[in-house]
Scaffold this motif. Structure first.
Motif, PDB file in Angstrom:
ATOM      1  N   UNK A 196      -2.857  -0.608   1.433  1.00 55.33           N
ATOM      2  CA  UNK A 196      -1.624  -0.272   2.104  1.00 55.33           C
ATOM      3  C   UNK A 196      -2.062  -0.918   3.298  1.00 55.33           C
ATOM      4  N   UNK A 197      -1.234  -0.646   4.379  1.00 53.16           N
ATOM      5  CA  UNK A 197      -1.537  -0.435   5.908  1.00 53.16           C
ATOM      6  C   UNK A 197      -0.706   0.897   5.945  1.00 53.16           C
ATOM      7  N   UNK A 198      -0.792   1.695   4.809  1.00 53.45           N
ATOM      8  CA  UNK A 198      -0.361   3.549   5.081  1.00 53.45           C
ATOM      9  C   UNK A 198       0.030   4.016   3.567  1.00 53.45           C
ATOM     10  N   UNK A 199      -0.621   5.375   4.171  1.00 55.73           N
ATOM     11  CA  UNK A 199      -0.423   6.430   3.202  1.00 55.73           C
ATOM     12  C   UNK A 199       0.579   7.044   3.296  1.00 55.73           C
ATOM     13  N   UNK A 200       1.311   7.954   2.443  1.00 55.11           N
ATOM     14  CA  UNK A 200       1.550   9.630   3.237  1.00 55.11           C
ATOM     15  C   UNK A 200       1.249  10.358   2.210  1.00 55.11           C
TER      16      UNK A 200
ATOM     17  N   UNK B 148       0.866  10.986   7.639  1.00 51.38           N
ATOM     18  CA  UNK B 148       0.622   9.899   7.347  1.00 51.38           C
ATOM     19  C   UNK B 148      -0.268   9.310   7.851  1.00 51.38           C
TER      20      UNK B 148
END
Lengths: 550, 550
Positions: B495-499, B531
């Motif tokens: 993943x490039x980000x997670x919230x 984020x």
């Protein structure tokens, strides 16, 4: 005005003659209008291409619901009835795919017109790139109707055809240079993360809700099925199709056909803010009939009843079975039919399902289950969703190219097929998986290589065989005898050698396949007990073929 | 010779005095022989170290079977009875591990001697590196007896202690600089692929079969259990132990103890060409009693009843349960007990099993099942075999360091533990997994890093929590409340980000952990919805800790 020197009886004759010509012209016009403008069709069509005839018909009321149109096509080898459809502006069309290269005659009738139209045409031999529709072959595999093998290497671009013209052109150009011979996409537009803009066109006459209220965070609140209803400022007439939407999709199906790509049409799906997934049974059935009447004659069409059917609580199994019944009744060509899950599988043993279109149910194990699915369903296994190469935040869209290619090989050697998708973050949120465009991943080149290896199998497909516990082993799918063809795949395992023994008599041709670096190394012929050295790397395979005597 | 000037009565006195001294010396010698040479022990021993006393005893007949010896140790807090053992050359020993730092007295009795020996000693405070034996803690985890947490990061070197002296020294040096705090190894020598040479020593008096007949191809034919019998030219007396073999292993247990490494002793195993796995019940029981009497007093001992018990068809569940009963009766320290499978698990719910020592049952999924095993067994889960980093031909010994480290992280975040092993081909067939020596893999450095992260958890271990479907999520193992500690692991996903959202009030400290490159990046404090950006690479984790107010 007065003409000197003209006899008055000649003048009378002229007037009468003009009247006669005027009347003749009127009669001819009238006849022409009926038989030519009102009814046109080609005299030749290639076998497995679309024969299409156009008829003028009634425009009053709602032509989509008020009138019927049917064609009956007859040749030496077939008699096929198909529904036509209203194409707007008083025009009705009937499409037909001739399954034989021979003379056809046909009759068009229905309440759309008081006239019955008849004609004939010649279905000509298919050209070299036209092998007919894809069929199930040898229980677990596929072949074109002319017998040419078809090894699906699919991709997914859910609404590529509903993007800008430029992007659609780019997608087609990308596909042209890709290994993909199947693409999954939707007829309805898509409302989902990364897909919040308005589509190229809508399937119905009406007005969509205002999309300016949408954000990446709140889009789920507008998902009709999840929310339990349609946002109220949508205003659609579900009984009047926007024919431009369908005409456009037909163009794209044709483009794909010309590239040798199967159009795996997703007819229904849950990613919807407009209410297309929430129509009543009458409108659903109208839609299904319209879709079939328009698209069934394209040889490269596959029917995916739904994507993630189980995310549509508004539809029951009874509904899906009703749609399937319409398909079975109205698609005379018996195109391939599937229904794709999110979590629980639909009952793939239902007789109308031609192949299992599977989304993986486990994060860690998917392609590894293909042989079990084969045993269970006795149908081709197509893993249409096993996570996409990419780097987005969602777990279904961020595996490496290496892992995706590994899954393809696992699926292939276990006698099934996998599908590709790509989900890399993009400054304009253009993701191949949904929008098409460019491919940036590492997998497509390797999938081309796999497709090459598959195309070199002697039969219609691979079947898993009992090898060691720590290898995936395949041979040729056949009911009797030993094909003398063996593939061994080691996935993430890295053996430095493997020992083999088939028999004392035969010679075996050994090749080392580096599935990642796309090389095939010839190791010559071996006999009796032999050892095959390997580089101790991941993603290696061994191909062994018995030398046939004589 | 004649002495002038000496009176004759003085001469007589001298002779008498010499006689008296001679007699006194004889009496003293006799007393000394009985009370000192025949019975010796230290007056001080560190708590949880080995107290050992030595007694001379009867040598006639077979001292291993004909005589008994028992010690009873008494202090303010305990009264413990232990068996002693014959150590050869007329010497018997009794070992005892004092569980308290206090005064002990003891009595040694038995048929080995007509004398009852008594003594006392002082158990002194443990030094800083001595935390006592490892115990189960908090249902799923481990801690030393003094309460210090113990996070197992184990390795496997089946017969490292039965290699050359030089290789044993090298193994100890390697272990000293490694992250490993547990090592699995066998008491009996091992006969298996890559292990066909004679061992350092044998556990019994006798003569082994000729090993020159062995090849890598035929070794399975000599595997007693598989072959159904012992090769006939073995000649062993299963009632007379080779005490040097056991003395040697004790030295190695001590070496490990001094390095802070638990000795996970594999008491029985199937890899045998000598018949040690084929003894009758009487000899098995004699062996178990001898092993316990010799080794139980070492605080770092764990009991693995067997490696791959299910590959020993000659032993029944009744046998295993009998060995377990001997252990429960004879090991007063209740060292950790397990039994390791090849394919089917032993019934880990048996009450004598302290923790599940598991070999993976599926090629593709192993560490991912830890949380299910926890639910099932309610015991610590230790994955002692999940394939080794290496490149040998066997599927259990050729995964990459990356994959092995991924499995460790999966196991850890699911509230369990994994074990390491290394199997790279070697010109002299010296593989860490069996022989010890040098480590060449990429995983050990990363396992040291994981051990560091584990050591930074606030509780005794990690527990899985319900996160998204596509992440592995852990918090601190505790029965009530929210620890405010969270670990998220993404494995092969990128993943490039997670919230995140925990609450509105608290601040959360965010760190990005690159589990492969062994970095921890501080992202400061976040609050409310936030984020976390990630590099879109494999093997990333996020650690989030709530800032405690006050």
């Amino acid at each position: 005005m007065r003409y000197n020197g003209m006899p008055s009886d000649f003048r009378l004759f002229s007037i009468l003659a003009a009247l006669v010509f005027f009347l003749l012209d009127f009669v001819f016009e009238s006849w022409y209008h009926t038989t030519m403008t009102n009814f046109s069709y080609p005299k030749h069509v290639e076998r497995w291409n679309v024969f299409e005839c156009s008829c003028r018909g009634k425009e009053d009321g709602n032509p989509f619901t008020d009138y019927t149109i049917q064609g009956v096509f007859t040749s030496k080898n077939e008699e096929t009835a198909v529904d036509g459809f209203y194409n707007g502006d008083g025009e009705y069309r009937v499409r037909f795919m001739p399954s034989f290269a021979e003379s056809y005659r046909f009759e068009i009738h229905g309440s759309f017109s008081d006239t019955v139209y008849r004609g004939d045409f010649e279905a000509t031999t298919a050209n070299d790139n036209n092998h007919g529709p894809v069929r199930v072959a040898n229980t677990f595999h596929f072949a074109y109707e002319d017998g040419a093998p078809y090894y699906p290497v699919g991709t997914t671009c859910y609404v590529w055809e509903l993007q800008s013209d430029a992007l659609q052109r780019q997608t087609l150009e990308t596909l042209k240079n890709s290994p993909f011979n199947k693409i999954r996409f939707c007829i309805f537009p898509k409302h989902y993360d990364y897909n919040l803009k308005e589509p190229y066109s809508y399937p119905y006459i009406g007005k969509p809700m205002d999309n300016s209220v949408l954000t990446k965070e709140n889009f789920l609140q507008y998902m009709c099925g999840m929310k339990g209803g349609v946002p109220p400022d949508n205003d659609w007439d579900f009984k009047r199709f926007n024919v431009q939407h369908f005409q456009h999709i037909e163009k794209r199906i044709e483009d794909l056909r010309d590239l040798g790509i199967e159009a795996d049409l997703i007819v229904m799906h849950p990613y919807d803010r407009w209410g297309f997934s929430m129509m009543d049974a009458e409108c659903d059935d109208l839609y299904w009939n319209y879709v079939i009447a328009r698209f069934a004659a394209y040889r490269n069409v596959w029917w995916a009843l739904a994507n993630e059917y189980d995310l549509m609580p508004q539809k029951t199994i009874r509904d899906w079975e009703r749609y399937a019944a319409i398909l079975r009744e109205k698609d005379p060509y018996k195109h391939l039919r599937s229904i794709h899950n999110c979590r629980p599988f639909y009952d793939h043993s239902r007789p109308w399902i031609t192949h299992c279109s599977i989304q993986r149910q486990d994060i860690y194990k998917c392609a590894e289950l293909v042989d079990e699915y084969r045993e269970q369903y006795k149908k081709p296994i197509v893993l249409d969703e096993i996570a996409y190469e990419g780097n987005i935040q969602h777990g279904w869209g961020n595996i490496s190219g290496r892992e995706l290619v590994r899954r393809f090989w696992e699926a292939a050697l276990r006698g099934g097929y996998a599908s590709h998708g790509e989900t890399f973050t993009h400054p304009d949120d253009l993701l191949w998986w949904s929008h098409g465009g460019e491919l940036r991943g590492e997998s497509p080149a390797r999938l081309a290589f796999l497709r090459r290896v598959l195309s070199e199998t002697p039969g219609s497909g691979l079947a898993p065989t009992q090898g060691s516990w720590d290898e995936t082993t395949a041979t040729v799918e056949q009911t009797t005898g030993d094909s003398g063809y063996y593939l061994f795949y080691y996935g993430f395992m890295r053996p430095s050698f493997r020992d083999f023994y088939f028999d004392e008599e035969n010679e075996y041709h050994v090749e080392i396949i580096d599935t990642w670096n796309m090389t095939i190394e010839d190791r010559g012929y071996c006999k009796g007990k032999f050892r095959v050295k390997l580089p101790g790397k991941e993603y290696m395979a061994i191909r062994i073929r018995r030398r046939e005597n004589g």
